[in-house]
Design a protein around this motif. Structure first.
Motif, PDB file in Angstrom:
ATOM      1  N   ALA A  43      -8.500   8.831   4.435  1.00  0.00           N
ATOM      2  CA  ALA A  43      -9.096   8.449   5.723  1.00  0.00           C
ATOM      3  C   ALA A  43     -10.558   8.020   5.634  1.00  0.00           C
ATOM      4  CB  ALA A  43      -8.935   9.574   6.743  1.00  0.00           C
ATOM      5  N   VAL A  44     -10.899   7.255   4.608  1.00  0.00           N
ATOM      6  CA  VAL A  44     -12.262   6.741   4.481  1.00  0.00           C
ATOM      7  C   VAL A  44     -12.221   5.210   4.468  1.00  0.00           C
ATOM      8  CG1 VAL A  44     -14.393   6.711   3.148  1.00  0.00           C
ATOM      9  CG2 VAL A  44     -12.989   8.769   3.165  1.00  0.00           C
ATOM     10  N   PRO A  45     -12.446   4.575   5.625  1.00  0.00           N
ATOM     11  CA  PRO A  45     -12.499   3.118   5.661  1.00  0.00           C
ATOM     12  C   PRO A  45     -13.736   2.602   4.910  1.00  0.00           C
ATOM     13  CG  PRO A  45     -12.227   4.039   7.861  1.00  0.00           C
ATOM     14  CD  PRO A  45     -12.574   5.168   6.943  1.00  0.00           C
ATOM     15  N   ILE A  46     -13.572   1.481   4.213  1.00  0.00           N
ATOM     16  CA  ILE A  46     -14.666   0.910   3.420  1.00  0.00           C
ATOM     17  C   ILE A  46     -14.933  -0.526   3.873  1.00  0.00           C
ATOM     18  CG2 ILE A  46     -15.452   0.277   1.106  1.00  0.00           C
ATOM     19  CD1 ILE A  46     -13.489   2.437   0.028  1.00  0.00           C
ATOM     20  N   GLU A  64     -11.731  -3.167   3.768  1.00  0.00           N
ATOM     21  CA  GLU A  64     -10.678  -3.012   2.765  1.00  0.00           C
ATOM     22  C   GLU A  64      -9.399  -2.515   3.424  1.00  0.00           C
ATOM     23  OE1 GLU A  64     -11.328  -0.490  -0.594  1.00  0.00           O
ATOM     24  OE2 GLU A  64     -12.752  -1.871  -1.497  1.00  0.00           O
ATOM     25  N   PRO A  65      -8.255  -2.900   2.895  1.00  0.00           N
ATOM     26  CA  PRO A  65      -7.011  -2.305   3.390  1.00  0.00           C
ATOM     27  C   PRO A  65      -7.016  -0.803   3.103  1.00  0.00           C
ATOM     28  CG  PRO A  65      -6.568  -4.097   1.835  1.00  0.00           C
ATOM     29  CD  PRO A  65      -8.043  -3.860   1.834  1.00  0.00           C
ATOM     30  N   PRO A  66      -6.239  -0.023   3.843  1.00  0.00           N
ATOM     31  CA  PRO A  66      -6.192   1.423   3.575  1.00  0.00           C
ATOM     32  C   PRO A  66      -5.761   1.703   2.137  1.00  0.00           C
ATOM     33  CG  PRO A  66      -5.082   0.907   5.630  1.00  0.00           C
ATOM     34  CD  PRO A  66      -5.403  -0.403   4.965  1.00  0.00           C
ATOM     35  N   SER A  67      -6.363   2.712   1.541  1.00  0.00           N
ATOM     36  CA  SER A  67      -6.038   3.089   0.165  1.00  0.00           C
ATOM     37  C   SER A  67      -4.650   3.742   0.125  1.00  0.00           C
ATOM     38  CB  SER A  67      -7.075   4.068  -0.379  1.00  0.00           C
ATOM     39  OG  SER A  67      -6.958   5.315   0.283  1.00  0.00           O
TER      40      SER A  67
END
Length: 108
Positions: free
Chosen positions: A78-81, A96-99
């Motif tokens: 849950a860390v958007p970049i 960035e797309p979700p990891s």
């Protein structure tokens, strides 16, 4: 919900120390509210990592060009970049797309 743009004092110090090559980032960082931390100088990467550990409880969105930091953040759920994509001076802000870790967490 409101969105507050903030920067830590250790990030400001690190940008200042790096100098001219990040002068644009340094000017932008000065515009935002500063979160005080007790980090040792040069520990901005670790400070950001601590802020979002344990599932990013404050819902921070991290804006960075630091490849090492991005690799670390992708392993935390849950860390958007945000980052600047494209050439210097003509770049655009991208999310960035979700990891894979975040996607897996969303399934639970």
């Amino acid at each position: 919900s409101p969105c507050n743009l903030v920067v830590t004092n250790c990030v400001r110090k690190e940008l200042s120390k790096i100098g001219d090559s990040v002068s644009g980032a340094s000017l932008i960082a000065k515009r935002y509210e500063c979160i005080r931390c007790n980090c040792a100088e040069g520990m901005a990467r670790e400070c950001i990592q601590r802020m979002v550990s344990e599932g990013n409880p404050q819902h921070y969105i991290i804006a960075t060009q630091d490849k090492v930091l991005k690799d670390v953040l992708r392993k935390i759920e849950a860390v958007p970049i945000l980052y600047i994509a494209g050439n210097k001076g003509s770049g655009r802000i991208a999310l960035e797309p979700p990891s894979p870790v975040t996607l897996e967490g969303a399934k639970r």
